[in-house]
Design a protein around this motif. Structure first.
Motif, PDB file in Angstrom:
ATOM      1  N   VAL A   1       0.818  -1.221   0.000  1.00  0.00           N
ATOM      2  CA  VAL A   1       0.000   0.000   0.000  1.00  0.00           C
ATOM      3  C   VAL A   1       0.849   1.268   0.000  1.00  0.00           C
ATOM      4  O   VAL A   1       0.412   2.317  -0.459  1.00  0.00           O
ATOM      5  CB  VAL A   1      -1.013  -0.019   1.176  1.00  0.00           C
TER       6      VAL A   1
ATOM      7  N   LEU B   1      -4.523   4.520  -2.513  1.00  0.00           N
ATOM      8  CA  LEU B   1      -5.906   4.312  -2.066  1.00  0.00           C
ATOM      9  C   LEU B   1      -6.879   5.180  -2.863  1.00  0.00           C
ATOM     10  O   LEU B   1      -8.000   4.762  -3.142  1.00  0.00           O
ATOM     11  CB  LEU B   1      -6.024   4.589  -0.565  1.00  0.00           C
TER      12      LEU B   1
ATOM     13  N   LYS C   1      -7.509   3.513  -6.221  1.00  0.00           N
ATOM     14  CA  LYS C   1      -8.460   2.382  -6.117  1.00  0.00           C
ATOM     15  C   LYS C   1      -9.833   2.822  -5.635  1.00  0.00           C
ATOM     16  O   LYS C   1     -10.673   1.971  -5.330  1.00  0.00           O
ATOM     17  CB  LYS C   1      -7.900   1.335  -5.141  1.00  0.00           C
TER      18      LYS C   1
ATOM     19  N   LEU D   1     -10.583   3.795  -2.843  1.00  0.00           N
ATOM     20  CA  LEU D   1     -10.790   3.359  -1.458  1.00  0.00           C
ATOM     21  C   LEU D   1     -10.688   4.537  -0.495  1.00  0.00           C
ATOM     22  O   LEU D   1     -11.110   4.452   0.650  1.00  0.00           O
ATOM     23  CB  LEU D   1      -9.764   2.284  -1.090  1.00  0.00           C
ATOM     24  N   ALA D   2     -10.095   5.633  -0.961  1.00  0.00           N
ATOM     25  CA  ALA D   2     -10.025   6.854  -0.153  1.00  0.00           C
ATOM     26  C   ALA D   2     -10.568   8.017  -0.966  1.00  0.00           C
ATOM     27  O   ALA D   2     -10.449   8.045  -2.199  1.00  0.00           O
ATOM     28  CB  ALA D   2      -8.584   7.137   0.270  1.00  0.00           C
TER      29      ALA D   2
ATOM     30  N   ALA E   1      -3.229   3.786   6.572  1.00  0.00           N
ATOM     31  CA  ALA E   1      -3.977   3.215   5.444  1.00  0.00           C
ATOM     32  C   ALA E   1      -5.416   2.915   5.860  1.00  0.00           C
ATOM     33  O   ALA E   1      -6.357   3.104   5.076  1.00  0.00           O
ATOM     34  CB  ALA E   1      -3.277   1.962   4.930  1.00  0.00           C
TER      35      ALA E   1
ATOM     36  N   GLN F   1      -9.098   5.159   4.592  1.00  0.00           N
ATOM     37  CA  GLN F   1     -10.264   4.490   3.998  1.00  0.00           C
ATOM     38  C   GLN F   1     -11.543   4.745   4.798  1.00  0.00           C
ATOM     39  O   GLN F   1     -12.625   4.362   4.360  1.00  0.00           O
ATOM     40  CB  GLN F   1     -10.009   2.977   3.894  1.00  0.00           C
TER      41      GLN F   1
END
Lengths: 358, 358
Positions: A121, A193, A196, A198-199, A350, A354
């Motif tokens: 990550v 992130l 993706k 995701l964030a 990480a 998220q």
């Protein structure tokens, strides 16, 4: 970002040094495909050279070849970024041939990055990259021009119509404003992130938190009165509490609790990583604390505390978790393996990235 | 940026280390008002601790107190930023208590900043500050994602109507993309000269030049094919040669000559600082060189070479100056006191910034 090494003409180096004063060019650390690592150090006359660090269960002696180069290859290590140092005849130092340094005020250590078979990550990946900027702000609280780092996400437009949420992210006790990026790779974690989805795209502000002699109260004032206004004047940001978060590690985790929980109208997200709370300020704020839990729980969308079971602060953190729960403050805990380390910090961050601004 | 030091609880530090492993908190270097400097180092069992660096005429031994702290105060030094290191029982290392590090691939040294009675050109002053950003670009030449630093001037608007000239600024042979800022303070020099209207607001791009194994030809391609296009895609810049400059120190000075003089249609300004030219690439480009001097002199608005009289490359640079003059290439030379040092580099850059884009 790995450099390639080879024997370069010695004269190329800076300084008026003569050839004789310069050590040979050395590849250290050399991370192999199987995740073993070779460390090397040049010292023709040393009696003993040892490598030590959290990637090793115990310090490992190196051996010298006929050219005066000490080396050792350590068995494969779990992919991550680890600090290490050499001990040469009892003198501890950073690896002279490694440009990756642990940003810290009280020691000089190197870091080694062991890539995963799948990118981790925190790895520099082939995704859009945000921008990491060194900015200088005037602190009226502290009477000084101070540095902070600002991560802006990929596609960020300084004068665009998009406004961003902001995470204020604080380093540990003897770290610097560079530790979250140089060691924690916060900017790459955010890039990966966000890529993706995701964030949420956000701005991350990394100030220098070691305000002395009164780290807690004066840094809280600097944060509220100077840092946040500087960011809000210079970046297109959302200014309500639901779009403002504070997080930090160790002493910075204690600062996070002090800043966040005494300003719940300003911070919708509070994330403390292995917080160090044996401070006068924490005593003052929380020992005879009668919080309006309903109000705090309504204001704070998410309050988390993360710690490793091998962290030297584990027992202290558990007591604080119990205290917050006893006061009916809603807190989510992440109890994970690992110690009081930046390996753990990267995972804590990480997770936070998220969870916030959703 | 000076940090304040005091005795902090030892537990505050990162890592699961025990109290016994941690040295006491130490103030080093301490720069006094009279410009004398006290260096300190903790080593209870060392036999000898020495401080050395270009600010001293010779290495100076330190003495140990009963607490195991070695120290020495050196007499007042001319205000500037200097590299130094400690030698502990023959092991050379950076000052563990100083966060200011000389960014370099082959050694770890500290730097000490002795402020002038009047602020020096490289000092952090109370003027508007530009932004220093770490960016990541894809090099098709080198097949890698690489780092570069970008200085944008105060008031810079990423999407504004103002377009800026660009200086591409290259470090020395074992330096990194951070050396021009961490040691050379290029961003503060630019801030200060722009504030005084002595320099035109510009973008300064600081790439990583140590391309191996072929530093010269491959870095030239990376510069032309990857770095310049990345900047031109991501920043509002003027793209004609009269608004593009290249400068560099030592090996980077040699790269500057190779890049600039073989691309005079692209670079209106070429500034080489103590250029290292004992390279195959320089031989290839300039040993049987029959330049169209009239054309080059028309294309290049300013070509300068700077060197110190104590620089180990002084004789070599003089020969190159003579060669360029013999070929009727218009070159301005700055022969100044000093050696092959970053003290000199800051002065060379300060001169260049006042000459280009006028």
């Amino acid at each position: 970002m790995k450099r390639w090494y080879c024997i370069l003409p010695v004269l190329l180096l800076a300084g008026n040094a003569t050839l004789a004063q310069r050590p040979p060019s050395i590849n250290s650390p050399e991370v192999k495909a199987d995740h073993s690592i070779t460390f090397r150090y040049y010292a023709r006359n040393a009696q003993s050279v040892i490598v030590k660090g959290e990637l090793l269960t115990a310090p490992v002696p190196m051996t010298k070849d006929t050219a005066g180069i000490w080396s050792v290859t350590v068995p494969p290590v779990k992919p991550d970024i680890y600090p290490y140092s050499f001990v040469v005849d009892n003198v501890e130092l950073a690896d002279p041939n490694n440009t990756l340094i642990f940003a810290n005020e009280r020691f000089k250590r190197s870091i080694v990055d062991i890539p995963g078979n799948e990118p981790l990550v925190h790895a520099l990946q082939n995704v859009p990259h945000g921008k990491l900027s060194y900015r200088y702000y005037t602190s009226t609280t502290l009477g000084a021009t101070r540095t902070l780092l600002v991560y802006t996400p990929p596609g960020f437009m300084a004068n665009g119509t998009t406004k961003y949420p902001v995470l204020y992210l604080i380093h540990g006790g003897s770290d610097t404003e560079e530790t979250w990026t140089k060691v924690g790779r916060a900017h790459f974690i955010a890039d990966n992130l966000i890529a993706k989805k995701l964030a949420t795209p956000m701005i991350i502000v990394m100030p220098y938190g070691n305000v002395r002699p009164r780290p807690m109260p004066d840094f809280t004032r600097d944060m509220i009165d100077d840092i946040i206004p500087f960011i809000q004047s210079n970046y297109p940001v959302l200014t309500d509490s639901k779009h403002r978060a504070v997080a930090g590690f160790s002493v910075g985790g204690g600062q996070t609790l002090n800043i966040g929980l005494t300003n719940t109208d300003k911070f919708g997200y509070i994330a403390a990583y292995a917080p160090y709370t044996a401070t006068e300020e924490f005593q003052k704020n929380f020992s005879n604390w009668s919080p309006d839990a309903g109000k705090i729980n309504a204001q704070v969308k998410l309050f988390t505390i993360s710690v490793g079971t091998e962290d030297f602060l584990f027992e202290s953190v558990k007591k604080n978790l119990a205290m917050f729960k006893e006061k009916n403050i809603r807190v989510k805990s992440y109890i994970v393996p690992g110690g009081h380390t930046w390996m753990n910090c990267k995972q804590y961050l990480a997770t936070t990235l998220q969870e916030i601004f959703k």
